[in-house]
Design a protein around this motif. Structure first.
Motif, short mmCIF file in Angstrom:
data_model
loop_
_atom_site.label_atom_id
_atom_site.label_comp_id
_atom_site.label_asym_id
_atom_site.label_seq_id
_atom_site.Cartn_x
_atom_site.Cartn_y
_atom_site.Cartn_z
N PHE A 29 10.27 -29.40 -14.61
CA PHE A 29 11.34 -29.67 -15.57
C PHE A 29 10.90 -30.76 -16.55
O PHE A 29 11.09 -30.64 -17.76
CB PHE A 29 12.61 -30.08 -14.83
N CYS A 30 10.32 -31.84 -16.01
CA CYS A 30 9.89 -32.96 -16.85
C CYS A 30 8.80 -32.54 -17.82
O CYS A 30 8.81 -32.92 -19.01
CB CYS A 30 9.39 -34.11 -15.97
N GLU A 32 8.29 -29.53 -19.00
CA GLU A 32 8.89 -28.67 -20.02
C GLU A 32 9.58 -29.49 -21.10
O GLU A 32 9.58 -29.12 -22.28
CB GLU A 32 9.89 -27.70 -19.37
N LYS A 33 10.21 -30.60 -20.67
CA LYS A 33 10.95 -31.45 -21.62
C LYS A 33 10.06 -32.52 -22.26
O LYS A 33 10.54 -33.30 -23.09
CB LYS A 33 12.12 -32.13 -20.90
N ILE A 35 8.69 -35.03 -20.60
CA ILE A 35 9.06 -36.31 -19.98
C ILE A 35 8.06 -36.63 -18.88
O ILE A 35 7.61 -35.73 -18.15
CB ILE A 35 10.48 -36.22 -19.37
#
Length: 206
Positions: A29-30, A32-33, A35
């Protein structure tokens, strides 16, 4: 603001346990963002924290970060019930409410930064076996275990009485008595074990 008694509110912003699978998904998730991911913690869900700070800031005087590590093994419910011994290391950092941003748009950012700080503390603990800062050791309190088993017995007895009204009352009563005696015997054995250990330690000290 007008809550009539002192208020303590605990927020677990990860929302779930940090298993290897969930850590991997959090990392994806990180990435992809765009982050930077965390190593030991899941990326926090910040909206709950932001909502609390927006609506309840006036009722709180501080925010306390608790970072917990288990140097021996990570206990589960059955380990506690079986009386297994394990150590708990807790790093505590307190922020006065005035140190937190008043701007609502910065609450989520503060929460993420707090989790990054705790992730760094866990990395330090993994490498050194302790958290940074002053170490305060506390002795094991047998009364906390007595209280735990007392309420466990209350729960079992209440459940037994409930079952007794819906099935064979004699069997339900026997089951409650057996559990009550078993828990009592276990608590007594644990207290005896702790007392014996304390006496042995005092003898060694002398």
């Amino acid at each position: 603001k007008d809550y009539p008694v002192p208020l303590s509110l605990m927020i677990y912003a990860e929302g779930t346990r940090a298993t290897p699978d969930k850590l991997a998904r959090s990392k994806e998730f990180c990435e992809e963002k765009g982050i930077a991911p965390m190593k030991h913690l899941l990326y926090p869900r910040t909206k709950g924290w932001a909502a609390v700070m927006k609506e309840m800031r006036g009722a709180l005087d501080s925010a306390i970060l608790l970072t917990i590590a288990f140097p021996d093994f990570e206990p589960r419910g059955r380990d506690v019930l079986l009386g297994k011994h394990f150590r708990v290391h807790i790093h505590i950092r307190r922020f006065d409410i005035s140190e937190l941003p008043e701007d609502h748009t910065k609450h989520e950012e503060w929460c993420v930064n707090a989790y990054r700080e705790m992730d760094g503390l866990l990395e330090h603990h993994e490498l050194n076996g302790v958290f940074p800062g002053t170490v305060v050791e506390t002795k094991r309190d047998p009364w906390s275990r007595i209280a735990f088993y007392f309420w466990a017995v209350v729960f079992v007895v209440s459940l037994g009485l409930f079952v007794a009204t819906r099935s064979n009352p004699i069997l339900a009563l026997v089951a409650v008595v057996v559990v009550f005696i078993g828990v009592g015997a276990f608590v007594q054995a644990q207290l005896h074990k702790n007392t014996k250990k304390t006496v042995n330690k005092e003898k060694k000290t002398e």
